[in-house]
Design an enzyme around this catalytic site. Structure first.
Site, mmCIF file in Angstrom:
data_model
loop_
_atom_site.group_PDB
_atom_site.id
_atom_site.type_symbol
_atom_site.label_atom_id
_atom_site.label_comp_id
_atom_site.label_asym_id
_atom_site.label_seq_id
_atom_site.Cartn_x
_atom_site.Cartn_y
_atom_site.Cartn_z
ATOM 1 N N ASP A 1 6.854 -25.064 11.988
ATOM 2 C CA ASP A 1 6.743 -24.820 13.428
ATOM 3 C C ASP A 1 6.669 -26.133 14.206
ATOM 4 O O ASP A 1 6.147 -27.127 13.700
ATOM 5 C CB ASP A 1 5.478 -23.979 13.688
ATOM 6 C CG ASP A 1 5.487 -23.374 15.085
ATOM 7 O OD1 ASP A 1 6.562 -23.291 15.704
ATOM 8 O OD2 ASP A 1 4.401 -22.991 15.560
ATOM 9 N N ASN B 1 9.453 -27.420 16.241
ATOM 10 C CA ASN B 1 10.733 -28.090 16.547
ATOM 11 C C ASN B 1 10.974 -28.189 18.053
ATOM 12 O O ASN B 1 11.393 -29.235 18.573
ATOM 13 C CB ASN B 1 11.916 -27.316 15.946
ATOM 14 C CG ASN B 1 11.920 -27.333 14.436
ATOM 15 O OD1 ASN B 1 11.151 -28.061 13.820
ATOM 16 N ND2 ASN B 1 12.781 -26.537 13.831
ATOM 17 N N GLY B 2 10.713 -27.066 18.750
ATOM 18 C CA GLY B 2 10.979 -27.012 20.194
ATOM 19 C C GLY B 2 10.103 -28.003 20.953
ATOM 20 O O GLY B 2 10.584 -28.743 21.830
ATOM 21 N N ARG B 3 8.798 -28.020 20.628
ATOM 22 C CA ARG B 3 7.872 -28.921 21.330
ATOM 23 C C ARG B 3 8.174 -30.385 21.010
ATOM 24 O O ARG B 3 8.077 -31.261 21.857
ATOM 25 C CB ARG B 3 6.423 -28.566 20.958
ATOM 26 C CG ARG B 3 5.912 -27.367 21.750
ATOM 27 C CD ARG B 3 4.677 -26.794 21.137
ATOM 28 N NE ARG B 3 4.975 -26.126 19.873
ATOM 29 C CZ ARG B 3 4.074 -25.891 18.935
ATOM 30 N NH1 ARG B 3 2.837 -26.301 19.091
ATOM 31 N NH2 ARG B 3 4.416 -25.255 17.826
ATOM 32 N N ARG C 1 15.962 -28.053 22.884
ATOM 33 C CA ARG C 1 15.283 -27.488 21.701
ATOM 34 C C ARG C 1 16.146 -27.628 20.443
ATOM 35 O O ARG C 1 15.634 -27.825 19.341
ATOM 36 C CB ARG C 1 14.987 -26.001 21.942
ATOM 37 C CG ARG C 1 13.955 -25.740 23.018
ATOM 38 C CD ARG C 1 13.764 -24.225 23.204
ATOM 39 N NE ARG C 1 13.386 -23.567 21.965
ATOM 40 C CZ ARG C 1 12.142 -23.566 21.480
ATOM 41 N NH1 ARG C 1 11.184 -24.170 22.131
ATOM 42 N NH2 ARG C 1 11.870 -22.958 20.350
ATOM 43 N N HIS D 1 15.547 -28.596 16.306
ATOM 44 C CA HIS D 1 15.956 -27.878 15.083
ATOM 45 C C HIS D 1 16.769 -28.800 14.168
ATOM 46 O O HIS D 1 16.656 -28.752 12.956
ATOM 47 C CB HIS D 1 16.767 -26.631 15.439
ATOM 48 C CG HIS D 1 15.955 -25.599 16.172
ATOM 49 N ND1 HIS D 1 14.680 -25.252 15.797
ATOM 50 C CD2 HIS D 1 16.228 -24.856 17.278
ATOM 51 C CE1 HIS D 1 14.206 -24.331 16.621
ATOM 52 N NE2 HIS D 1 15.126 -24.078 17.539
ATOM 53 N N TRP E 1 15.225 -13.194 16.619
ATOM 54 C CA TRP E 1 16.434 -12.685 17.291
ATOM 55 C C TRP E 1 16.219 -12.607 18.789
ATOM 56 O O TRP E 1 17.160 -12.469 19.564
ATOM 57 C CB TRP E 1 16.807 -11.295 16.766
ATOM 58 C CG TRP E 1 17.355 -11.272 15.370
ATOM 59 C CD1 TRP E 1 16.758 -10.700 14.281
ATOM 60 C CD2 TRP E 1 18.598 -11.802 14.888
ATOM 61 N NE1 TRP E 1 17.545 -10.846 13.155
ATOM 62 C CE2 TRP E 1 18.693 -11.520 13.505
ATOM 63 C CE3 TRP E 1 19.654 -12.496 15.501
ATOM 64 C CZ2 TRP E 1 19.777 -11.902 12.729
ATOM 65 C CZ3 TRP E 1 20.753 -12.872 14.721
ATOM 66 C CH2 TRP E 1 20.795 -12.572 13.356
ATOM 67 N N LEU F 1 12.651 -26.428 -9.534
ATOM 68 C CA LEU F 1 12.112 -25.810 -8.318
ATOM 69 C C LEU F 1 12.848 -24.520 -7.957
ATOM 70 O O LEU F 1 14.078 -24.483 -7.963
ATOM 71 C CB LEU F 1 12.246 -26.808 -7.149
ATOM 72 C CG LEU F 1 11.844 -26.280 -5.776
ATOM 73 C CD1 LEU F 1 10.324 -26.141 -5.681
ATOM 74 C CD2 LEU F 1 12.359 -27.211 -4.669
ATOM 75 N N ARG G 1 1.132 -24.531 7.627
ATOM 76 C CA ARG G 1 1.798 -24.295 8.918
ATOM 77 C C ARG G 1 1.689 -25.574 9.736
ATOM 78 O O ARG G 1 0.596 -26.083 9.965
ATOM 79 C CB ARG G 1 1.166 -23.136 9.693
ATOM 80 C CG ARG G 1 1.893 -22.920 11.017
ATOM 81 C CD ARG G 1 1.430 -21.702 11.785
ATOM 82 N NE ARG G 1 2.328 -21.504 12.923
ATOM 83 C CZ ARG G 1 2.797 -20.355 13.340
ATOM 84 N NH1 ARG G 1 2.452 -19.252 12.725
ATOM 85 N NH2 ARG G 1 3.613 -20.274 14.379
ATOM 86 N N GLU H 1 -4.539 -20.419 -0.046
ATOM 87 C CA GLU H 1 -5.310 -21.389 0.733
ATOM 88 C C GLU H 1 -4.447 -21.749 1.943
ATOM 89 O O GLU H 1 -3.257 -22.040 1.798
ATOM 90 C CB GLU H 1 -5.586 -22.647 -0.106
ATOM 91 C CG GLU H 1 -6.486 -22.402 -1.293
ATOM 92 C CD GLU H 1 -7.891 -21.949 -0.889
ATOM 93 O OE1 GLU H 1 -8.385 -22.404 0.163
ATOM 94 O OE2 GLU H 1 -8.476 -21.139 -1.620
HETATM 95 C C1 FPP Z 1 10.163 -23.408 14.551
HETATM 96 O O1 FPP Z 1 10.166 -24.237 15.651
HETATM 97 C C2 FPP Z 1 11.361 -23.422 13.729
HETATM 98 C C3 FPP Z 1 12.270 -22.405 13.638
HETATM 99 C C4 FPP Z 1 12.292 -21.215 14.471
HETATM 100 C C5 FPP Z 1 13.288 -22.338 12.623
HETATM 101 C C6 FPP Z 1 14.332 -23.348 12.576
HETATM 102 C C7 FPP Z 1 14.083 -24.272 11.481
HETATM 103 C C8 FPP Z 1 14.933 -25.202 11.145
HETATM 104 C C9 FPP Z 1 16.258 -25.325 11.802
HETATM 105 C C10 FPP Z 1 14.562 -26.140 10.103
HETATM 106 C C11 FPP Z 1 15.621 -26.161 9.069
HETATM 107 C C12 FPP Z 1 15.223 -25.396 7.929
HETATM 108 C C13 FPP Z 1 16.044 -24.992 6.967
HETATM 109 C C14 FPP Z 1 15.528 -24.429 5.706
HETATM 110 C C15 FPP Z 1 17.476 -25.095 7.130
HETATM 111 P P1 FPP Z 1 10.006 -23.585 17.094
HETATM 112 O O2 FPP Z 1 11.346 -23.523 17.715
HETATM 113 O O3 FPP Z 1 9.296 -22.283 17.023
HETATM 114 O O4 FPP Z 1 9.103 -24.681 17.777
HETATM 115 P P2 FPP Z 1 8.115 -24.497 19.003
HETATM 116 O O5 FPP Z 1 6.972 -23.623 18.532
HETATM 117 O O6 FPP Z 1 7.681 -25.898 19.304
HETATM 118 O O7 FPP Z 1 8.890 -23.873 20.123
#
Ligand code: FPP
Length: 249
Positions: free
Chosen positions: A21, A23-25, A34, A38, A70, A132, A185, A204
């Protein structure tokens, strides 16, 4: 500096699950769209797969796209799927070289055909890996998975004991990946977001404020260290008390 065998010992037999979690922030803080977050998240995922493989982790489950995702704007969804395809394309050779095996969990009937094709190709090409076990959750909802597994088990085995039902459900849900030992997380939020609810009953939990694109090998090791310092009791009394009481029932 740890030896290779010490490193492998760090993660032996563990199932680690990650909610990636932030990526957007991460992107917003840099004045970027955003989708740039990603993109950087994809690089972080590649780093962590490599680290997990080196640390001897048995199973790594990454939450890439939840069934609730979605609801995001279509262009963001398209970018995420484009990145997932890129990840699978880029990773296949590296996974094979490392003896890793890829499995995608979640619904497949709503995925774009091109994504489905590359998933099936990557799964087939890595099927014989004994290192793995990398699971990527796409269009995944734990509550849906539990409901589906319960439906399948109860129609196949209508009159089993609760105990047997529990083991059959775990097998249907988790297969050989089994229960989650450590759930990480990133991004500062402290919730499970419909991820591996049954399988994480005794996991855990490790929450970090680090945004996913900044999460690196040292952060992954710090989570493993924290895990090793926890005492897992699975509902029993602490180990020290068990010794003092001489195993009294
Ligand atoms: C959460 O950040 C991430 C996602 C919704 C999924 C996208 C993940 C990736 C593209 C990473 C690549 C992973 C793989 C396995 C290819 P968010 O957008 O919810 O962030 P925010 O909470 O800051 O808005």
């Amino acid at each position: 500096m740890q030896s290779e065998s010490e490193q492998i010992d760090m993660g032996r037999a563990l199932h680690v699950a990650v909610i990636m979690d932030g990526n957007g922030r991460w992107a917003a803080r840099r004045g970027l769209p955003r989708t740039a977050g990603h993109r950087a998240g994809l690089a972080a995922a590649r780093r962590i797969v490599e680290r997990a493989s080196d640390a001897g982790i048995r199973c790594l489950t990454l939450y890439a796209f939840s069934s609730d995702n979605w609801r995001r704007p279509a262009p963001e969804i398209e970018t995420i799927f484009w990145l997932l395809r890129a990840f699978l394309r880029l990773e296949t050779r590296r996974l094979r070289e490392r003896g890793a095996r890829l499995e995608v969990i979640g619904r497949r009937d709503r995925l774009p055909a091109v994504v489905l094709r590359i998933i099936e190709k990557t799964e087939a090409e890595t099927a014989f890996g004994h290192g793995l076990h990398l699971r990527v959750a796409i269009d995944y909802s734990s509550r849906d998975a539990i409901a589906r597994a319960a439906g399948c088990v109860s129609s196949a085995e209508p009159s089993v004991s609760w105990q047997t039902m529990r083991s059959l459900l775990l097998r249907a849900l988790a297969g050989e990946s089994g229960e989650v030992d450590l759930l990480i997380r990133t991004g500062g939020e402290k919730r499970l977001s419909d991820f591996l609810l049954w399988e994480s009953a005794y996991a855990e939990l490790y929450f970090t404020d680090r945004m996913w694109p900044d999460f690196g090998a040292a952060d992954f090791d710090a989570a493993l260290d924290a895990f090793r310092r926890r005492e897992r009791r699975f509902g029993a009394v602490p180990h020290s008390l068990r010794l003092v009481q001489g195993g009294a029932r």
